[in-house]
Scaffold this motif. Structure first.
Motif, PDB file in Angstrom:
ATOM      1  N   LEU A 157      69.252  33.290  29.794  1.00 34.03           N
ATOM      2  CA  LEU A 157      69.707  32.275  30.745  1.00 34.03           C
ATOM      3  C   LEU A 157      70.914  31.508  30.215  1.00 34.03           C
ATOM      4  O   LEU A 157      71.884  31.248  30.940  1.00 34.03           O
ATOM      5  N   ILE A 158      70.859  31.145  28.950  1.00 36.14           N
ATOM      6  CA  ILE A 158      71.973  30.408  28.339  1.00 36.14           C
ATOM      7  C   ILE A 158      73.215  31.295  28.254  1.00 36.14           C
ATOM      8  O   ILE A 158      74.345  30.845  28.495  1.00 36.14           O
ATOM      9  N   LEU A 159      73.013  32.568  27.925  1.00 32.98           N
ATOM     10  CA  LEU A 159      74.136  33.499  27.838  1.00 32.98           C
ATOM     11  C   LEU A 159      74.812  33.673  29.196  1.00 32.98           C
ATOM     12  O   LEU A 159      76.047  33.729  29.293  1.00 32.98           O
ATOM     13  N   GLN A 160      74.014  33.741  30.261  1.00 33.69           N
ATOM     14  CA  GLN A 160      74.553  33.851  31.613  1.00 33.69           C
ATOM     15  C   GLN A 160      75.377  32.610  31.968  1.00 33.69           C
ATOM     16  O   GLN A 160      76.442  32.706  32.570  1.00 33.69           O
ATOM     17  N   GLU A 161      74.875  31.445  31.582  1.00 34.83           N
ATOM     18  CA  GLU A 161      75.602  30.199  31.820  1.00 34.83           C
ATOM     19  C   GLU A 161      76.941  30.192  31.079  1.00 34.83           C
ATOM     20  O   GLU A 161      77.971  29.774  31.626  1.00 34.83           O
ATOM     21  N   GLU A 162      76.941  30.673  29.848  1.00 37.11           N
ATOM     22  CA  GLU A 162      78.181  30.734  29.062  1.00 37.11           C
ATOM     23  C   GLU A 162      79.213  31.641  29.731  1.00 37.11           C
ATOM     24  O   GLU A 162      80.405  31.303  29.804  1.00 37.11           O
ATOM     25  N   ARG A 163      78.782  32.784  30.223  1.00 30.06           N
ATOM     26  CA  ARG A 163      79.701  33.728  30.865  1.00 30.06           C
ATOM     27  C   ARG A 163      80.269  33.162  32.162  1.00 30.06           C
ATOM     28  O   ARG A 163      81.445  33.352  32.472  1.00 30.06           O
ATOM     29  N   SER A 211      79.674  31.184  19.460  1.00 29.71           N
ATOM     30  CA  SER A 211      79.238  31.632  20.781  1.00 29.71           C
ATOM     31  C   SER A 211      77.714  31.640  20.810  1.00 29.71           C
ATOM     32  O   SER A 211      77.055  31.601  19.766  1.00 29.71           O
ATOM     33  N   VAL A 212      77.149  31.687  22.012  1.00 27.14           N
ATOM     34  CA  VAL A 212      75.695  31.706  22.147  1.00 27.14           C
ATOM     35  C   VAL A 212      75.112  32.940  21.464  1.00 27.14           C
ATOM     36  O   VAL A 212      74.075  32.871  20.796  1.00 27.14           O
ATOM     37  N   SER A 213      75.799  34.086  21.616  1.00 29.82           N
ATOM     38  CA  SER A 213      75.321  35.330  21.018  1.00 29.82           C
ATOM     39  C   SER A 213      75.296  35.241  19.494  1.00 29.82           C
ATOM     40  O   SER A 213      74.320  35.642  18.847  1.00 29.82           O
ATOM     41  N   THR A 214      76.362  34.720  18.904  1.00 27.04           N
ATOM     42  CA  THR A 214      76.436  34.598  17.448  1.00 27.04           C
ATOM     43  C   THR A 214      75.381  33.633  16.927  1.00 27.04           C
ATOM     44  O   THR A 214      74.714  33.898  15.918  1.00 27.04           O
ATOM     45  N   TYR A 215      75.232  32.517  17.617  1.00 22.05           N
ATOM     46  CA  TYR A 215      74.237  31.513  17.212  1.00 22.05           C
ATOM     47  C   TYR A 215      72.818  32.080  17.258  1.00 22.05           C
ATOM     48  O   TYR A 215      72.034  31.926  16.304  1.00 22.05           O
ATOM     49  N   TYR A 216      72.483  32.763  18.346  1.00 23.64           N
ATOM     50  CA  TYR A 216      71.141  33.323  18.483  1.00 23.64           C
ATOM     51  C   TYR A 216      70.882  34.417  17.447  1.00 23.64           C
ATOM     52  O   TYR A 216      69.794  34.486  16.864  1.00 23.64           O
ATOM     53  N   SER A 217      71.875  35.268  17.201  1.00 27.74           N
ATOM     54  CA  SER A 217      71.707  36.349  16.234  1.00 27.74           C
ATOM     55  C   SER A 217      71.459  35.801  14.824  1.00 27.74           C
ATOM     56  O   SER A 217      70.631  36.340  14.076  1.00 27.74           O
TER      57      SER A 217
END
Length: 213
Positions: A133-139, A59-65
């Motif tokens: 912005l990317i997280l919003q797009e994913e959701r 997920s975007v969150s996991t990748y960024y973390s």
């Protein structure tokens, strides 16, 4: 006092090597050189991990973390040298831009459109803003995907019910009062279940005669 604190906080093998040094700053400089050399392989490993890290199925969150964890560790190993405020500001801005590029490069190719929009922004957003912005797009994609799945499920259920000729409970029931010719010409109440006749009331003295249409 400072000298005593440094010696007492060191491991035994290190404290024995600096025991006869009387100047605290010399001990500190010596330790800094030793650990700086030991950090070099780890710095190399972190930079290689950052260069090869991609989102893939994360997920975007996991990748960024995961990426931010590498940045924080690398920052702790690379201490900034003393410099003016202007120079420090320039160094931090360059580092922030580098983080942004690394984050965008590792994203899944399905985000190529929004990545292009971010790169065209002037000035460039911070890495944290780009992540938002990317997280919003994913959701938004997840919401659209769930809606599509629900619509497809309802369509499949409707088609299945039509093929089976069934209603909500899987059985279409229709009741009719049928007059079937018998010896006494009495009415017999019949329930049709899935188009198959099932007699609800049939006196023992009456013989039900079924006629084919």
């Amino acid at each position: 006092m400072v000298l005593s604190w440094i010696v007492n906080t060191l491991e035994r093998d290190l404290s024995d090597n600096v025991l006869f040094t009387n100047v605290a700053i010399e001990i500190w400089a010596d330790l800094e050189k030793r650990f700086e050399q030991r950090n070099t392989p780890r710095i190399f490993q972190i930079k290689r991990d950052i260069a090869t890290l991609t989102q893939d199925q994360m997920s975007v969150s996991t990748y960024y973390s995961k990426l931010k964890g590498y940045w924080d560790e690398l920052s702790s190993l690379n201490a900034l040298e003393a410099c003016s405020y202007g120079a420090l500001k320039s160094i931090l801005a360059r580092e922030e831009q580098q983080h942004l590029m690394q984050f965008l490069m590792g994203l899944h190719e399905s985000y190529v459109t929004i990545r292009g929009h971010i790169l065209l922004m002037s000035p460039l957003p911070t890495t944290q803003k780009a992540y938002s912005l990317i997280l919003q797009e994913e959701r938004q994609r997840q919401i659209a995907s769930n809606s599509t799945i629900n619509n497809e499920s309802m369509a499949m259920l409707s088609i299945s019910n039509k093929k089976n000729g069934s209603g909500i409970n899987g059985i279409t029931k229709s009741r009719h009062n049928l007059r079937v010719p018998t010896a006494h010409s009495k009415a017999v109440k019949v329930v049709l279940i899935n188009n198959q006749p099932a007699t609800m009331y049939k006196p023992q003295s009456i013989k039900l005669i079924t006629y084919s249409p």
